[in-house]
Scaffold this motif. Structure first.
Motif, PDB file in Angstrom:
ATOM      1  N   PRO A  50     -10.457   0.731  -7.094  1.00 61.43           N
ATOM      2  CA  PRO A  50     -10.879   1.900  -6.320  1.00 61.43           C
ATOM      3  C   PRO A  50      -9.696   2.619  -5.670  1.00 61.43           C
ATOM      4  CG  PRO A  50     -11.542  -0.129  -5.217  1.00 61.43           C
ATOM      5  CD  PRO A  50     -10.945  -0.524  -6.530  1.00 61.43           C
ATOM      6  N   ARG A  51      -9.853   3.920  -5.551  1.00 61.85           N
ATOM      7  CA  ARG A  51      -8.838   4.733  -4.864  1.00 61.85           C
ATOM      8  C   ARG A  51      -9.363   5.254  -3.524  1.00 61.85           C
ATOM      9  NH1 ARG A  51      -4.491   6.758  -8.199  1.00 61.85           N
ATOM     10  NH2 ARG A  51      -4.687   6.017 -10.330  1.00 61.85           N
ATOM     11  N   ASP A  52     -10.621   4.942  -3.224  1.00 65.68           N
ATOM     12  CA  ASP A  52     -11.262   5.494  -2.029  1.00 65.68           C
ATOM     13  C   ASP A  52     -11.541   4.446  -0.961  1.00 65.68           C
ATOM     14  OD1 ASP A  52     -13.178   4.120  -3.417  1.00 65.68           O
ATOM     15  OD2 ASP A  52     -14.670   5.717  -3.379  1.00 65.68           O
ATOM     16  N   PHE A  77      -1.378   5.295  -6.549  1.00 69.23           N
ATOM     17  CA  PHE A  77      -2.279   4.728  -5.543  1.00 69.23           C
ATOM     18  C   PHE A  77      -1.619   4.832  -4.168  1.00 69.23           C
ATOM     19  CE2 PHE A  77      -4.039   2.993  -9.357  1.00 69.23           C
ATOM     20  CZ  PHE A  77      -5.364   2.693  -9.089  1.00 69.23           C
ATOM     21  N   THR A  78      -2.403   5.155  -3.157  1.00 66.32           N
ATOM     22  CA  THR A  78      -1.883   5.247  -1.791  1.00 66.32           C
ATOM     23  C   THR A  78      -2.630   4.303  -0.856  1.00 66.32           C
ATOM     24  OG1 THR A  78      -3.424   7.045  -1.321  1.00 66.32           O
ATOM     25  CG2 THR A  78      -1.201   7.660  -2.072  1.00 66.32           C
ATOM     26  N   ASN A  79      -3.561   3.538  -1.397  1.00 66.04           N
ATOM     27  CA  ASN A  79      -4.487   2.738  -0.597  1.00 66.04           C
ATOM     28  C   ASN A  79      -4.346   1.239  -0.847  1.00 66.04           C
ATOM     29  OD1 ASN A  79      -5.398   3.246  -3.267  1.00 66.04           O
ATOM     30  ND2 ASN A  79      -7.445   2.565  -2.737  1.00 66.04           N
ATOM     31  N   VAL A  80      -3.146   0.779  -1.233  1.00 71.92           N
ATOM     32  CA  VAL A  80      -2.972  -0.630  -1.581  1.00 71.92           C
ATOM     33  C   VAL A  80      -1.997  -1.307  -0.620  1.00 71.92           C
ATOM     34  CG1 VAL A  80      -3.573  -0.361  -4.008  1.00 71.92           C
ATOM     35  CG2 VAL A  80      -1.219  -0.020  -3.306  1.00 71.92           C
ATOM     36  N   VAL A  81      -2.325  -2.558  -0.266  1.00 73.82           N
ATOM     37  CA  VAL A  81      -1.449  -3.374   0.575  1.00 73.82           C
ATOM     38  C   VAL A  81      -1.380  -4.779   0.000  1.00 73.82           C
ATOM     39  CG1 VAL A  81      -1.889  -2.056   2.701  1.00 73.82           C
ATOM     40  CG2 VAL A  81      -3.287  -4.046   2.175  1.00 73.82           C
ATOM     41  N   ASN A  82      -0.281  -5.462   0.286  1.00 73.57           N
ATOM     42  CA  ASN A  82      -0.073  -6.832  -0.173  1.00 73.57           C
ATOM     43  C   ASN A  82      -0.568  -7.800   0.902  1.00 73.57           C
ATOM     44  OD1 ASN A  82       0.927  -8.809  -1.965  1.00 73.57           O
ATOM     45  ND2 ASN A  82       2.809  -8.988  -0.790  1.00 73.57           N
ATOM     46  N   LEU A  83      -1.237  -8.873   0.479  1.00 69.20           N
ATOM     47  CA  LEU A  83      -1.643  -9.912   1.420  1.00 69.20           C
ATOM     48  C   LEU A  83      -0.454 -10.839   1.646  1.00 69.20           C
ATOM     49  CD1 LEU A  83      -3.797 -11.221   3.172  1.00 69.20           C
ATOM     50  CD2 LEU A  83      -4.487 -12.561   1.201  1.00 69.20           C
ATOM     51  N   ASP A  84       0.152 -10.734   2.824  1.00 68.09           N
ATOM     52  CA  ASP A  84       1.301 -11.567   3.179  1.00 68.09           C
ATOM     53  C   ASP A  84       0.944 -13.045   3.060  1.00 68.09           C
ATOM     54  OD1 ASP A  84       3.644 -10.261   3.723  1.00 68.09           O
ATOM     55  OD2 ASP A  84       3.246  -9.966   5.849  1.00 68.09           O
TER      56      ASP A  84
END
Length: 108
Positions: A50-52, A77-84
């Motif tokens: 998803p992008r939303d 994509f501008t909505n992604v983060v890494n799980l530390d």
């Protein structure tokens, strides 16, 4: 470039958790509600991500997921983060881990 990241304790309950580990790792244990998409399949299956909504990408310790986050950022994509710390930190912080059969899981 510093990748966007989030700690296991800060992941909201409604986050889209994208687990990019291999099949055996997923079957042994994953976060409830996570979506399994092995790292090597991401390029061919971009349309499934998803992008939303915020997408939290997770692997075992955070290495593979950081590569996926970087790839996704480079693909618009501008909505992604890494799980530390990946699933190891997820489990260590007391977050639930389930196996493929719904039983308590483990991180391998």
């Amino acid at each position: 470039m510093q990748l966007p990241a989030i700690s296991a304790t800060a992941v909201p309950a409604d986050a889209y958790l994208l687990d990019v580990r291999e099949d055996d790792e997923w079957a042994a244990g994953h976060a409830p509600g996570a979506v399994h998409l092995p790292m090597m399949q991401v390029p061919a299956r971009l349309e499934e991500i998803p992008r939303d909504a915020e997408v939290v990408v997770v692997c075992r310790v955070g290495g593979r997921s950081s590569q996926v986050v970087s790839y996704l950022l480079n693909n618009g994509f501008t909505n992604v983060v890494n799980l530390d710390g990946g699933m190891q930190d997820w489990a260590a912080s007391g977050r639930e881990v389930v196996a493929g059969d719904g039983q308590p899981g483990r991180v391998i």
